[in-house]
Design an enzyme around this catalytic site. Structure first.
Site, mmCIF file in Angstrom:
data_model
loop_
_atom_site.group_PDB
_atom_site.id
_atom_site.type_symbol
_atom_site.label_atom_id
_atom_site.label_comp_id
_atom_site.label_asym_id
_atom_site.label_seq_id
_atom_site.Cartn_x
_atom_site.Cartn_y
_atom_site.Cartn_z
ATOM 1 N NE ARG A 88 -3.668 -0.342 2.387
ATOM 2 C CZ ARG A 88 -4.824 -0.534 1.761
ATOM 3 N NH1 ARG A 88 -5.366 0.449 1.067
ATOM 4 N NH2 ARG A 88 -5.430 -1.690 1.811
ATOM 5 N NE ARG A 172 -12.273 4.961 0.500
ATOM 6 C CZ ARG A 172 -13.161 4.135 -0.060
ATOM 7 N NH1 ARG A 172 -14.446 4.458 -0.076
ATOM 8 N NH2 ARG A 172 -12.749 2.994 -0.603
#
Length: 217
Positions: A88, A172
């Site tokens: 990530r 996000r």
């Protein structure tokens, strides 16, 4: 094959990962599944992760990396895997490279699902979930219920989750741009990135990815 799948929220990573993994006959390893499995099984890493989550804190990279490494060492992943949601960030990408190097292995490709930001917002902010059964999901444009605000399956009320609100989606995306997008440049330097346009039907996007992999792009 050993593949990493990346892309912004709403790009359809989970759906594409499942189809691609099936077509390639390799396990689909998602961060969400790793956490659920470790927590439900009460593994040391799962217990540690839960302690952070229960306190409302972020789980450290070291825990996520440990879970991923354990999973990649399981028998079904020996010949390959598809990683979804990991790595990530740059730290996780570097840890993945280091882990593979200790095994004498390397990644074959990094598939980057490309979706315009406005489309991402439209996809997520348009979702409506049934209050009675959260598995019943509709969309104000792409999958409209027969009666506005009412679930076709059970008659429950349809609502928009806080996580699906436009302002939340844009936050996000900001996190994705700052934390995850840099790994694309990291992998481009290794000539591993294959950009896949992710607009269109699910099967079309899957075929684009399979074609690119077969061409060795």
């Amino acid at each position: 094959m050993r593949i990493v799948l990346v892309g912004p929220p709403g790009a359809g990573k989970g759906t594409q990962a499942a189809y691609l993994a099936k077509n390639l006959a390799i396990p689909h390893i998602s961060t969400g599944d790793l956490f659920r499995a470790n927590i439900s099984q009460g593994t040391p890493l799962g217990v540690e992760a839960k302690s952070y989550m229960d306190a409302g804190n972020l789980v450290p990279d070291s825990v996520t990396i440990g879970m991923a490494e354990d999973r990649m060492e399981q028998a079904d992943a020996v010949e390959g895997f598809l990683l979804d949601g990991f790595p990530r960030n740059l730290g996780q990408a570097e840890a993945l490279d280091a882990f593979l190097q200790t095994k004498g292995l390397k990644l074959d490709a990094v598939l980057d699902l490309e979706v315009p930001e406005d489309e991402v917002v439209k996809r997520i902010a348009g979702r409506r979930i049934c209050r009675k059964d959260s598995s019943h999901v509709f969309h104000v444009e792409y999958n409209k219920p027969q009666t506005e605000g009412v679930c076709d399956a059970c008659g429950g009320e349809l609502y928009q989750r806080e996580d699906d609100r436009e302002d939340t989606v844009r936050k996000r995306l900001e996190v994705y741009h700052s934390e995850t997008e840099p790994i694309i440049d990291y992998y481009k330097a290794q000539d591993l990135v294959v950009t896949i346009p992710a607009l269109g039907k699910v099967a079309e996007v899957t075929q684009r990815a399979m074609d690119a992999l077969e061409r060795g792009e």
